[in-house]
Write an enzyme that holds these catalytic residues in place. Sequence first.
Site, PDB file in Angstrom:
ATOM      1  N   CYS A  72      -0.248  -4.148  15.263  1.00  0.00           N
ATOM      2  CA  CYS A  72      -0.118  -3.747  13.853  1.00  0.00           C
ATOM      3  C   CYS A  72      -0.697  -4.797  12.940  1.00  0.00           C
ATOM      4  O   CYS A  72      -0.376  -5.985  13.048  1.00  0.00           O
ATOM      5  CB  CYS A  72       1.359  -3.505  13.504  1.00  0.00           C
ATOM      6  N   GLU A 109       0.821  -1.224   0.000  1.00  0.00           N
ATOM      7  CA  GLU A 109       0.000   0.000   0.000  1.00  0.00           C
ATOM      8  C   GLU A 109       0.846   1.263   0.000  1.00  0.00           C
ATOM      9  O   GLU A 109       1.923   1.302   0.580  1.00  0.00           O
ATOM     10  CB  GLU A 109      -0.865   0.032   1.274  1.00  0.00           C
ATOM     11  N   CYS A 137      -3.306   0.572   8.405  1.00  0.00           N
ATOM     12  CA  CYS A 137      -2.373   0.318   7.319  1.00  0.00           C
ATOM     13  C   CYS A 137      -2.244  -1.189   7.130  1.00  0.00           C
ATOM     14  O   CYS A 137      -2.110  -1.932   8.077  1.00  0.00           O
ATOM     15  CB  CYS A 137      -1.016   0.920   7.675  1.00  0.00           C
ATOM     16  N   CYS A 148       2.950   8.278   2.199  1.00  0.00           N
ATOM     17  CA  CYS A 148       3.381   7.232   3.117  1.00  0.00           C
ATOM     18  C   CYS A 148       3.704   5.994   2.289  1.00  0.00           C
ATOM     19  O   CYS A 148       2.832   5.436   1.624  1.00  0.00           O
ATOM     20  CB  CYS A 148       2.268   6.965   4.123  1.00  0.00           C
ATOM     21  N   CYS A 156       4.636  -6.688  15.561  1.00  0.00           N
ATOM     22  CA  CYS A 156       4.138  -5.811  16.629  1.00  0.00           C
ATOM     23  C   CYS A 156       2.668  -6.189  16.836  1.00  0.00           C
ATOM     24  O   CYS A 156       1.919  -6.336  15.864  1.00  0.00           O
ATOM     25  CB  CYS A 156       4.288  -4.351  16.234  1.00  0.00           C
ATOM     26  N   CYS A 182       5.677  -7.792   6.966  1.00  0.00           N
ATOM     27  CA  CYS A 182       6.685  -7.335   7.935  1.00  0.00           C
ATOM     28  C   CYS A 182       7.020  -8.512   8.845  1.00  0.00           C
ATOM     29  O   CYS A 182       6.145  -9.309   9.169  1.00  0.00           O
ATOM     30  CB  CYS A 182       6.120  -6.170   8.756  1.00  0.00           C
TER      31      CYS A 182
END
Length: 368
Positions: free
Chosen positions: A124, A97, A346, A110, A121, A117
């Site tokens: 997230c 994105e 996100c 952004c 976390c 990832c």
Amino acid sequence: MLALPSPVTDLVGLSRTELAAQLAAFGAEPFRARQLWHWIYHRGATDFAAMSNLAKGLRDRLADTYAIGRPAVVRAQISADGTRKWLLRFADGQEAETVHIPEEDRGTLCVSSQVGCTLNCTFCHTGTQLLVRNLTAAEIVGQIMLARDALGEWPSAKDDRQVTNIVLMGMGEPLYNYDNVAAALKTVMDPEGLAISRRKITLSTAGVVPMIARVGAELGVNLAVSLHAVTDELRDRLVPLNRKYPIADLLDACRRYPGASNARRITFEYVMLKGVNDSQAEARELVRLLKGIPAKVNLIPFNPWPGAPYECPTGAAINAFSDIVFAAGYSAPVRTPRGRDISAACGQLKSDSLRPRRTVPSAAADSV
Ligand code: SAH
């Protein structure tokens, strides 16, 4: 007999040196590389035919061998507040994105640095996506090129630009993909091309401590650090990378960050999680920890996603936290997530479009 299409090399994302080498191998004079750079990054050309200062024969030969590509847009959305989100697909079908956030006097793009990832976390959404690979420099630069196209931002020198600032705060951990991020940023900062200065670029990290000094020395961009907790016990849970690089080490690296000053402060991001890290005592401890660091604090109300184990605190709790940080002399704006009407956290745009897919060995995991 039908000729098979010959494989084309995409010129976007090559450094100036790489571009010159491509053209030299191709037999073009050295100054052609500079002309091409200008067409690609200043004018936004995607078609060699438009390059009027190149001889027709050369343009045709270039077009046979090279492409000036863009990532494919899987989905483009515009929010009521003007925020745009693009879900992009790269040549191997992987998706990431990019988000554009317009503000009164600037516009921030952004950008993602990885597909997925590895950090996991716990608040997230991107961490819930299994597939991870590094984005190439071309794919990182491609996000900015695509946004410039969509916003009608060519040529680069145009006044009232809508992409004035870049933040590496999209999907992924940029410091686990340092080489590609650094190469991309050098292209983005080149004054004869996209020309976005290092002062307008912010790299956000969850705290890959050994890489932080290099960011300052080699790129000189602004640093943002995802802190989110004031004790190692809690940060170990929220940001598992903390087990490797605890808060004291992270803050030491921030203290030594080259170029940080009261005029160029390090941003500390702090996602507000109800009943987890939002107490006034934690606000006071945050202030104590930041002592001696030219800092500002971005308070980010938790942006929920389906199945998330956290909630967003009340506005009153967030304001009380912000007031304490502000009273200690730090700017502490509350960064209400933008574009919530089109997709929330996100990474969610991508998850919404996820088809079942095979997990491939992670290229990014070994850079940990
Ligand atoms: N890996 C880098 C950059 C990507 S995350 C980093 O950790 O900084 C960008 C920012 O969004 C980080 O501060 C991250 O903690 C925050 N973030 C992630 N998920 C969020 C959510 N659901 N709500 C609010 N902020 C979130």
